[in-house]
Structures are given as structure tokens and as C-alpha cells.
Design an enzyme around this catalytic site. Sequence first.
Site, PDB file in Angstrom:
ATOM      1  N   SER A  65       1.031  -1.275  -0.218  1.00 41.83           N
ATOM      2  CA  SER A  65       0.119  -0.208   0.150  1.00 41.83           C
ATOM      3  C   SER A  65       1.067   1.035   0.125  1.00 41.83           C
ATOM      4  O   SER A  65       0.059   2.237  -0.468  1.00 41.83           O
ATOM      5  CB  SER A  65      -1.065   0.117   1.608  1.00 41.83           C
ATOM      6  N   CYS A  89      -4.520  -2.662   1.055  1.00 42.42           N
ATOM      7  CA  CYS A  89      -5.347  -3.090   2.236  1.00 42.42           C
ATOM      8  C   CYS A  89      -3.692  -3.536   3.990  1.00 42.42           C
ATOM      9  O   CYS A  89      -2.963  -4.114   3.147  1.00 42.42           O
ATOM     10  CB  CYS A  89      -5.652  -5.057   2.428  1.00 42.42           C
ATOM     11  N   HIS A  97       3.881   0.038  12.907  1.00 40.14           N
ATOM     12  CA  HIS A  97       3.592   0.663  11.025  1.00 40.14           C
ATOM     13  C   HIS A  97       2.710   0.618  10.524  1.00 40.14           C
ATOM     14  O   HIS A  97       2.735   1.125   9.570  1.00 40.14           O
ATOM     15  CB  HIS A  97       4.487  -1.380  11.157  1.00 40.14           C
TER      16      HIS A  97
END
Length: 162
Positions: A65, A89, A97
Site C-alpha cells: 500500500s 489493505c 508500522h
Amino acid sequence: MASNLKNLSEHSGKNMKGLQDKKFAIVVSEWNEEVTESLYNGAYETLLDNGISKENIEKHYVPGSFELSLAAQWMAERKEIDAVICLGCVIQGETKHFDFICDAVAHGITNVSLKYNKPIIFGVLTPNTQQQALDRAGGKHGNKGDEAAFTALKMLGLAKGL
């Protein structure tokens, strides 16, 4: 509105006329592939169902992502691309993170949209669990990919009407 109160695949057709000639790039994260491929299928089918031809839909992969923003910029730089749909996702883990990635992706996609004055759509799930992701990628809450494609169509329709 929380997705547990609304099916993500239900939308009105306002501002969606005369868009058959528009060209779309769909950028898909390879991370959490089971989820992102389902998101892609939802977006792709929604575009087809709304009169967009297969020839006017491109699919491109990025590793995760975080890379969606740069790929979206590369797509937005192309004059023939009218809208970019970013699908990813990021599932909450045990470290920060998750927070850093989600924040960077949201800001990156927004910045590309404003820089190129084109719809760059945030179709990135940020669930706490894999099951929540699946529920929003064709499961009991519908498909966020559908929502992303509808958003792209509606934004192009709005721009056309201005």
C-alpha cells in the site's frame, strides 16, 4: 458512517451519465492479495456495469500500500488517464508500522489528486483483523472496491457538470 451500518456496495447513480469514454487506472497492492484482488474485482465489475469498456480500464500492481501513491502519480501524469483507483489493505499489527503506513498512504493519495486535479481514489482498507478486511472486500459489508469505482465515476461526473 461505519460500514457495519451500511453496505459498501449500495450507491445512487447521481452524476454518473456520459462517462463511457473515460479511462481508468486501477493500482492494486500485492500485499494481502486475497483481499486486494477481491477489491479489484469489485471495482472492475462496477466500472463495466456502468458502461466503461474493458479497453478503458488498466490494472497495475505495486508491492504494498505504501507504493500506491507513487504509482498513482505515474498514472495521473498520463493525460489519457481520467481517474486512478488505489486499492490496498493494511491490517493492524502489534507495532506502530500500521499507523505510519496508513497516514503516509492517505496523505500521498490526497496530494496526488490535488496536484493533478484528477480523482485519485483511496480504496485502502485499514481493518484490525483479516476477517474485517474480508467482510469489506466482498463479504457481509459489501465491497470497498465497488465503493472506490463509484467514487471515481461520481467525481468525474461532478467535474463534467461544473
